[in-house]
Design a protein around this motif. Sequence first.
Motif, PDB file in Angstrom:
ATOM      1  N   UNK A  56     -27.940 -14.515  -1.240  1.00 14.17           N
ATOM      2  CA  UNK A  56     -27.739 -15.621  -2.171  1.00 14.17           C
ATOM      3  C   UNK A  56     -27.660 -16.948  -1.422  1.00 14.17           C
ATOM      4  N   UNK A  57     -26.953 -16.950  -0.286  1.00 10.21           N
ATOM      5  CA  UNK A  57     -26.864 -18.165   0.522  1.00 10.21           C
ATOM      6  C   UNK A  57     -28.232 -18.541   1.068  1.00 10.21           C
ATOM      7  N   UNK A  58     -28.993 -17.544   1.546  1.00  7.36           N
ATOM      8  CA  UNK A  58     -30.327 -17.810   2.085  1.00  7.36           C
ATOM      9  C   UNK A  58     -31.231 -18.424   1.027  1.00  7.36           C
ATOM     10  N   UNK A  59     -31.173 -17.874  -0.205  1.00  2.34           N
ATOM     11  CA  UNK A  59     -31.995 -18.415  -1.287  1.00  2.34           C
ATOM     12  C   UNK A  59     -31.595 -19.851  -1.612  1.00  2.34           C
ATOM     13  N   UNK A  60     -30.275 -20.113  -1.650  1.00  2.00           N
ATOM     14  CA  UNK A  60     -29.810 -21.470  -1.949  1.00  2.00           C
ATOM     15  C   UNK A  60     -30.281 -22.450  -0.901  1.00  2.00           C
ATOM     16  N   UNK A  61     -30.255 -22.063   0.367  1.00  2.00           N
ATOM     17  CA  UNK A  61     -30.713 -22.948   1.450  1.00  2.00           C
ATOM     18  C   UNK A  61     -32.215 -23.152   1.383  1.00  2.00           C
ATOM     19  N   UNK A  62     -32.941 -22.109   0.977  1.00  2.00           N
ATOM     20  CA  UNK A  62     -34.397 -22.239   0.857  1.00  2.00           C
ATOM     21  C   UNK A  62     -34.764 -23.244  -0.237  1.00  2.00           C
ATOM     22  N   UNK A  63     -34.022 -23.189  -1.363  1.00  2.00           N
ATOM     23  CA  UNK A  63     -34.250 -24.144  -2.449  1.00  2.00           C
ATOM     24  C   UNK A  63     -33.956 -25.560  -1.964  1.00  2.00           C
ATOM     25  N   UNK A  64     -32.882 -25.696  -1.187  1.00  2.00           N
ATOM     26  CA  UNK A  64     -32.510 -27.019  -0.656  1.00  2.00           C
ATOM     27  C   UNK A  64     -33.601 -27.542   0.275  1.00  2.00           C
ATOM     28  N   UNK A  65     -34.126 -26.715   1.129  1.00  2.00           N
ATOM     29  CA  UNK A  65     -35.157 -27.157   2.063  1.00  2.00           C
ATOM     30  C   UNK A  65     -36.447 -27.524   1.353  1.00  2.00           C
ATOM     31  N   UNK A  66     -36.727 -26.866   0.217  1.00  2.00           N
ATOM     32  CA  UNK A  66     -37.966 -27.116  -0.491  1.00  2.00           C
ATOM     33  C   UNK A  66     -37.885 -28.251  -1.475  1.00  2.00           C
ATOM     34  N   UNK A  67     -36.686 -28.775  -1.688  1.00  2.00           N
ATOM     35  CA  UNK A  67     -36.538 -29.832  -2.711  1.00  2.00           C
ATOM     36  C   UNK A  67     -36.967 -31.176  -2.160  1.00  2.00           C
TER      37      UNK A  67
END
Length: 210
Positions: free
Chosen positions: A199-210
């Motif tokens: 869940x943390x990895x997915x949240x960070x991936x969304x942050x990096x892609x925003x």
Amino acid sequence: MSPAVFSHGDLRLYLLSLLAEAPQHGYGIIQALTDRTGGTYTPSAGTIYPRLAKLEEEGLVTKTVDGRTTIYAITDAGRAELTTRESELEDIEEGLADSVRLIASEVRQSVQEAMRSLRADLATAAQEEKRAAKQRARSEGMNDERASSREQLQRADAAINAFRAQVRTDLRTHVARGGAVAASVVTDLERALDDAAHAVTRALSVRDGS
């Protein structure tokens, strides 16, 4: 039967059943009772030895001294009593099995609830960090964002360490009080931690892609 204490007369019968499996010394009997009850009941020597002495008086067990070790063995009379009370022994064993399952279920539920809370806290922290990071990036630039990220990293470390300490304390306290920790409980814990990490990895991936 209580999950931690034998009903009146049950311990006497269960001692005979243990000795029917093999001769045993007092400490071995205590350990066997602990193992058979999943850690929910560990009798003291002051509980076991007087009952063994009473069984010896009744001619149901014998004892043999080997150096400093006293070995207890069931007699034919003891086996005969087991045979006549076979249905009672089955009820005792069924009650012990139910107690072990109950303790395992309670520990598993506690771990699952703790993991759900951790996942929710991590998800909320990730969302808050993402919103704050966007605001800082617009007003302060990348250098300020890096400084804030280091602050959030410290917050995350503190949250993880607090969770680890809480769960570890709960488990150790449970075991110290005579409770059992089933393998399935640890498996659930491992699975929940893995889910939280994803869940943390997915949240960070969304942050990096925003």
